[in-house]
Design a protein around this motif. Sequence first.
Motif, PDB file in Angstrom:
ATOM      1  N   ARG A  33      13.997   0.110  -0.721  1.00  0.00           N
ATOM      2  CA  ARG A  33      13.437   0.899  -1.815  1.00  0.00           C
ATOM      3  C   ARG A  33      11.966   1.074  -1.488  1.00  0.00           C
ATOM      4  N   PRO A  34      11.610   1.936  -0.549  1.00  0.00           N
ATOM      5  CA  PRO A  34      10.252   1.927  -0.015  1.00  0.00           C
ATOM      6  C   PRO A  34       9.162   2.291  -1.005  1.00  0.00           C
ATOM      7  N   VAL A  35       9.423   3.266  -1.899  1.00  0.00           N
ATOM      8  CA  VAL A  35       8.368   3.746  -2.784  1.00  0.00           C
ATOM      9  C   VAL A  35       8.931   3.919  -4.196  1.00  0.00           C
ATOM     10  N   VAL A  36       8.226   3.342  -5.181  1.00  0.00           N
ATOM     11  CA  VAL A  36       8.552   3.525  -6.597  1.00  0.00           C
ATOM     12  C   VAL A  36       7.299   4.060  -7.264  1.00  0.00           C
ATOM     13  N   ARG A  37       7.450   5.078  -8.099  1.00  0.00           N
ATOM     14  CA  ARG A  37       6.290   5.756  -8.669  1.00  0.00           C
ATOM     15  C   ARG A  37       6.135   5.561 -10.173  1.00  0.00           C
ATOM     16  N   SER A  38       6.907   4.680 -10.752  1.00  0.00           N
ATOM     17  CA  SER A  38       6.784   4.425 -12.179  1.00  0.00           C
ATOM     18  C   SER A  38       7.255   3.018 -12.502  1.00  0.00           C
ATOM     19  N   LEU A  55      -7.167   9.024   4.936  1.00  0.00           N
ATOM     20  CA  LEU A  55      -6.646   8.533   6.208  1.00  0.00           C
ATOM     21  C   LEU A  55      -5.134   8.421   6.182  1.00  0.00           C
ATOM     22  N   THR A  56      -4.589   8.033   5.038  1.00  0.00           N
ATOM     23  CA  THR A  56      -3.146   7.860   4.900  1.00  0.00           C
ATOM     24  C   THR A  56      -2.676   8.447   3.575  1.00  0.00           C
ATOM     25  N   PRO A  57      -2.184   9.689   3.587  1.00  0.00           N
ATOM     26  CA  PRO A  57      -1.535  10.211   2.390  1.00  0.00           C
ATOM     27  C   PRO A  57      -0.378   9.296   1.982  1.00  0.00           C
ATOM     28  N   PRO A  58       0.098   9.390   0.738  1.00  0.00           N
ATOM     29  CA  PRO A  58       1.040   8.391   0.202  1.00  0.00           C
ATOM     30  C   PRO A  58       2.241   8.051   1.074  1.00  0.00           C
ATOM     31  N   PRO A  59       3.002   9.028   1.619  1.00  0.00           N
ATOM     32  CA  PRO A  59       4.174   8.625   2.409  1.00  0.00           C
ATOM     33  C   PRO A  59       3.803   7.819   3.657  1.00  0.00           C
ATOM     34  N   LEU A  60       2.704   8.206   4.306  1.00  0.00           N
ATOM     35  CA  LEU A  60       2.290   7.487   5.505  1.00  0.00           C
ATOM     36  C   LEU A  60       1.758   6.103   5.150  1.00  0.00           C
ATOM     37  N   LYS A  61       1.024   6.002   4.047  1.00  0.00           N
ATOM     38  CA  LYS A  61       0.532   4.691   3.604  1.00  0.00           C
ATOM     39  C   LYS A  61       1.702   3.734   3.374  1.00  0.00           C
ATOM     40  N   ALA A  62       2.746   4.217   2.709  1.00  0.00           N
ATOM     41  CA  ALA A  62       3.916   3.377   2.450  1.00  0.00           C
ATOM     42  C   ALA A  62       4.585   2.957   3.754  1.00  0.00           C
ATOM     43  N   ALA A  63       4.657   3.871   4.733  1.00  0.00           N
ATOM     44  CA  ALA A  63       5.279   3.545   6.009  1.00  0.00           C
ATOM     45  C   ALA A  63       4.482   2.497   6.767  1.00  0.00           C
ATOM     46  N   VAL A  64       3.152   2.645   6.781  1.00  0.00           N
ATOM     47  CA  VAL A  64       2.327   1.665   7.488  1.00  0.00           C
ATOM     48  C   VAL A  64       2.428   0.299   6.801  1.00  0.00           C
ATOM     49  N   ALA A  65       2.406   0.292   5.466  1.00  0.00           N
ATOM     50  CA  ALA A  65       2.549  -0.975   4.746  1.00  0.00           C
ATOM     51  C   ALA A  65       3.881  -1.642   5.079  1.00  0.00           C
ATOM     52  N   ALA A  66       4.950  -0.851   5.153  1.00  0.00           N
ATOM     53  CA  ALA A  66       6.250  -1.399   5.521  1.00  0.00           C
ATOM     54  C   ALA A  66       6.225  -1.957   6.938  1.00  0.00           C
ATOM     55  N   ALA A  67       5.538  -1.267   7.846  1.00  0.00           N
ATOM     56  CA  ALA A  67       5.441  -1.743   9.224  1.00  0.00           C
ATOM     57  C   ALA A  67       4.725  -3.079   9.301  1.00  0.00           C
ATOM     58  N   PHE A  68       3.829  -3.343   8.361  1.00  0.00           N
ATOM     59  CA  PHE A  68       3.122  -4.622   8.331  1.00  0.00           C
ATOM     60  C   PHE A  68       3.798  -5.635   7.400  1.00  0.00           C
ATOM     61  N   GLY A  69       5.066  -5.403   7.097  1.00  0.00           N
ATOM     62  CA  GLY A  69       5.863  -6.444   6.469  1.00  0.00           C
ATOM     63  C   GLY A  69       6.060  -6.372   4.979  1.00  0.00           C
ATOM     64  N   MET A  70       5.600  -5.296   4.334  1.00  0.00           N
ATOM     65  CA  MET A  70       5.770  -5.202   2.888  1.00  0.00           C
ATOM     66  C   MET A  70       7.154  -4.648   2.554  1.00  0.00           C
ATOM     67  N   ASP A  71       7.713  -5.144   1.458  1.00  0.00           N
ATOM     68  CA  ASP A  71       9.066  -4.753   1.068  1.00  0.00           C
ATOM     69  C   ASP A  71       9.108  -3.444   0.294  1.00  0.00           C
ATOM     70  N   GLY A  72       7.985  -2.994  -0.226  1.00  0.00           N
ATOM     71  CA  GLY A  72       7.975  -1.751  -0.971  1.00  0.00           C
ATOM     72  C   GLY A  72       6.598  -1.423  -1.487  1.00  0.00           C
ATOM     73  N   SER A  73       6.460  -0.198  -1.984  1.00  0.00           N
ATOM     74  CA  SER A  73       5.187   0.284  -2.516  1.00  0.00           C
ATOM     75  C   SER A  73       5.398   0.790  -3.933  1.00  0.00           C
ATOM     76  N   LEU A  74       4.563   0.317  -4.846  1.00  0.00           N
ATOM     77  CA  LEU A  74       4.526   0.816  -6.214  1.00  0.00           C
ATOM     78  C   LEU A  74       3.283   1.683  -6.335  1.00  0.00           C
ATOM     79  N   VAL A  75       3.480   2.966  -6.602  1.00  0.00           N
ATOM     80  CA  VAL A  75       2.378   3.931  -6.650  1.00  0.00           C
ATOM     81  C   VAL A  75       2.223   4.407  -8.089  1.00  0.00           C
ATOM     82  N   LEU A  76       1.120   4.007  -8.733  1.00  0.00           N
ATOM     83  CA  LEU A  76       0.872   4.400 -10.115  1.00  0.00           C
ATOM     84  C   LEU A  76       0.003   5.648 -10.156  1.00  0.00           C
TER      85      LEU A  76
END
Length: 333
Positions: free
Chosen positions: A8-13, A78-99
């Motif tokens: 569940r890479p990105v949740v926006r709410s 430097l990192t629009p939202p989809p790319l930011k989430a991908a880089v965070a996942a590459a560094f071991g994060m399970d998901g991104s919550l974007v408010l």
Amino acid sequence: MRAERAARPVVRSLDTLPEDWHGAVVAIGNFDGVHRGHQAVLAAARAEADKAGVPALILTFEPHPRTFFGRGAPLFRLTPPPLKAAVAAAFGMDGSLVLAFDESLAAVSAEDFVRDMLVDRLRIRHAATGYDFHFGHRRLGTPAFLQEAGSRHGFGVTVVGEYDEAGRPVSSTRIRSALREGALREANGLLGWRWSAAGEIVHGDKRGRNLGYPTANMALDPSVELAHGIYAVRLTRMDGSVREGVASFGRRPTFDNGRALFETFLFDFSGDLYGETVLVTLIDRIRPELQFESVEALVARIDQDSIDARAMLATEPDRDIDAKVRAAWAAAE
């Protein structure tokens, strides 16, 4: 041990938060660039999550608060939202919550942000943040405030100190400056991964095809301030396949000095990419953009640029993190 979970890479709410994200460890910040300093925050969150056996998430905001408040020129992201989430996942994060950072969120006090969002809605176990992160109305939520609030509300807080490189702090501002100046190696070193641009391949004026160098064209966001010039690149398609090539970012002064385009010529490739969203990773800068006296002189220089790009790519193989960023981006797309 880190548990296996559905992607569940990105949740926006907060209203659509997966149930197993409640009680997570959360890295909080803007994280533009997900650079080495940010990575220290993510690593702190990952370590706490592994100890507790819970997910490690990033909590970030869109648009960037600086963009929302409209201070000065448009912000070079430097990192629009989809790319930011991908880089965070590459560094071991399970998901991104974007408010959504809007008037409502900007008016929330630091105390209400902690109580209503972090405690009542997210039920966080632990928070990690950088030494300079501020939140809440008028930025009154400091790292010290977050630590004190964590003590009152029953969650842990790790504040990660400044990350230095060559005796200077690593920052998104410093990386933007390096990219503006064409110092790609410096920027990539500060990032800890190779800077990349994502976008849809669009039709151009077909001039490259007439020159013997058909290109895949992307119109980058106007806020992108990458130095105009020629770059050795790797392009990733949505199926995860990777091709090498040489790219030009600029206004084509030999012809029309028009709007800036990012144009990539792929080596040994004859397919059709129109309409695809691709990721182009910049490996090295070959030269600045130049104006030539003739088309023949331009083609001769492109010939040399291609030779130079192949040589650079041969000596700059993918690092593990490059492959992880690419895989995370392709999976999300």
